[in-house]
Design a protein around this motif. Structure first.
Motif, mmCIF file in Angstrom:
data_model
loop_
_atom_site.group_PDB
_atom_site.id
_atom_site.type_symbol
_atom_site.label_atom_id
_atom_site.label_comp_id
_atom_site.label_asym_id
_atom_site.label_seq_id
_atom_site.Cartn_x
_atom_site.Cartn_y
_atom_site.Cartn_z
ATOM 1 N N SER A 42 32.366 33.113 47.542
ATOM 2 C CA SER A 42 31.547 32.162 48.300
ATOM 3 C C SER A 42 30.075 32.241 47.933
ATOM 4 N N SER A 43 29.640 33.386 47.419
ATOM 5 C CA SER A 43 28.224 33.530 47.069
ATOM 6 C C SER A 43 27.846 32.727 45.823
ATOM 7 N N ARG A 44 28.848 32.250 45.074
ATOM 8 C CA ARG A 44 28.567 31.566 43.806
ATOM 9 C C ARG A 44 29.185 30.176 43.736
ATOM 10 N N HIS A 45 29.798 29.714 44.825
ATOM 11 C CA HIS A 45 30.498 28.437 44.777
ATOM 12 C C HIS A 45 30.189 27.604 46.016
ATOM 13 N N THR A 46 30.514 26.330 45.941
ATOM 14 C CA THR A 46 30.283 25.418 47.056
ATOM 15 C C THR A 46 31.269 25.710 48.185
ATOM 16 N N GLU A 47 30.985 25.118 49.339
ATOM 17 C CA GLU A 47 31.877 25.320 50.482
ATOM 18 C C GLU A 47 33.253 24.723 50.207
ATOM 19 N N GLU A 48 33.295 23.591 49.556
ATOM 20 C CA GLU A 48 34.587 22.977 49.223
ATOM 21 C C GLU A 48 35.385 23.857 48.265
ATOM 22 N N GLU A 49 34.696 24.414 47.268
ATOM 23 C CA GLU A 49 35.368 25.299 46.314
ATOM 24 C C GLU A 49 35.846 26.579 46.994
ATOM 25 N N THR A 50 35.049 27.084 47.932
ATOM 26 C CA THR A 50 35.442 28.287 48.659
ATOM 27 C C THR A 50 36.661 28.023 49.528
ATOM 28 N N ALA A 51 36.707 26.859 50.180
ATOM 29 C CA ALA A 51 37.875 26.501 50.990
ATOM 30 C C ALA A 51 39.119 26.403 50.114
ATOM 31 N N ALA A 52 38.969 25.820 48.932
ATOM 32 C CA ALA A 52 40.105 25.708 48.012
ATOM 33 C C ALA A 52 40.576 27.085 47.569
ATOM 34 N N LYS A 53 39.642 28.000 47.339
ATOM 35 C CA LYS A 53 40.001 29.367 46.954
ATOM 36 C C LYS A 53 40.746 30.070 48.086
ATOM 37 N N LEU A 54 40.292 29.863 49.308
ATOM 38 C CA LEU A 54 40.967 30.433 50.470
ATOM 39 C C LEU A 54 42.423 29.977 50.523
ATOM 40 N N LEU A 55 42.643 28.698 50.326
ATOM 41 C CA LEU A 55 44.007 28.165 50.367
ATOM 42 C C LEU A 55 44.839 28.694 49.203
ATOM 43 N N GLU A 56 44.202 28.852 48.050
ATOM 44 C CA GLU A 56 44.905 29.384 46.884
ATOM 45 C C GLU A 56 45.346 30.827 47.120
ATOM 46 N N LEU A 57 44.519 31.635 47.760
ATOM 47 C CA LEU A 57 44.860 33.037 48.017
ATOM 48 C C LEU A 57 45.983 33.165 49.042
#
Length: 204
Positions: A42-57
């Protein structure tokens, strides 16, 4: 290694507390590795990208305060959202932090993937647990939290109402997380806002 400024304040404080603790191994076992992954991501990506990463994990086989949750993916992902992706600061009021990161919360809960009603209900349960375990003041501030969640289209009135009326939400998820007095206190602080929603008025 990330520079200190890239880590959220709450996470840094938690690390410092662990270094001063005599039970480091026990503390480390309480955290799912996905939390740290989301903090750094999250420190290096947008909120949308972070949400997508959360769902991917995902949320299968999750460690939450030392307990293993095999079949509660919505609850686990909501926990990862608070502790990792949003990296909430337990020393600050909860509602303004959620408002500041509303785009992240909306993207995580309303991704268009899976059961969004379950995701909303899980977020309410996880926020209740957060107030019990991380920010006790949140038990009396929760009406403000609900207002932000509703105003920012994160959680609907339809999910707030059953949460308000069911004090045993956390008991149904995992009994050791449940405390009757806390359940009553947080709902007492929340009732006036939900009743205002039900009345359909313009202001509390």
């Amino acid at each position: 290694i990330l520079a200190p400024g890239l880590l959220c304040p709450g996470f840094v404080r938690d690390l410092l507390r662990r270094k001063m603790s005599n039970s480091d191994e026990e503390s480390e076992a309480e955290d799912d590795e996905r939390i740290m992954k989301l903090v750094t991501f999250s420190s290096r990506h947008t909120e949308e990208e972070t949400a997508a990463k959360l769902l991917e994990l995902g949320g299968q086989d999750a460690l939450i305060y030392g307990a293993l949750f095999v079949d509660k993916p919505h609850f686990a992902q909501a926990h990862f959202l608070l502790m990792g992706a949003a990296c909430l600061d337990e020393d600050s009021p909860l509602a303004p932090q959620i408002e500041a990161k509303a785009k992240l919360f909306r993207a995580a809960i309303h991704s268009g993937k899976g059961d969004e009603a379950q995701a909303e209900a899980a977020l309410l349960a996880t926020l209740e647990l957060y107030c019990i375990r991380e920010r006790r003041e949140g038990l009396t501030e929760f009406g403000d939290v609900l207002r932000v969640l509703w105003e920012k289209d994160i959680v609907s009135q339809e999910q707030m109402e059953p949460w308000l009326e069911e004090e045993r939400v956390l008991q149904q998820i995992y009994p050791p997380f449940f405390d009757q007095e806390d359940a009553i206190q947080i709902r007492t602080a929340s009732r006036s806002f939900v009743e205002w929603l039900q009345a359909g008025e313009d202001g509390p």
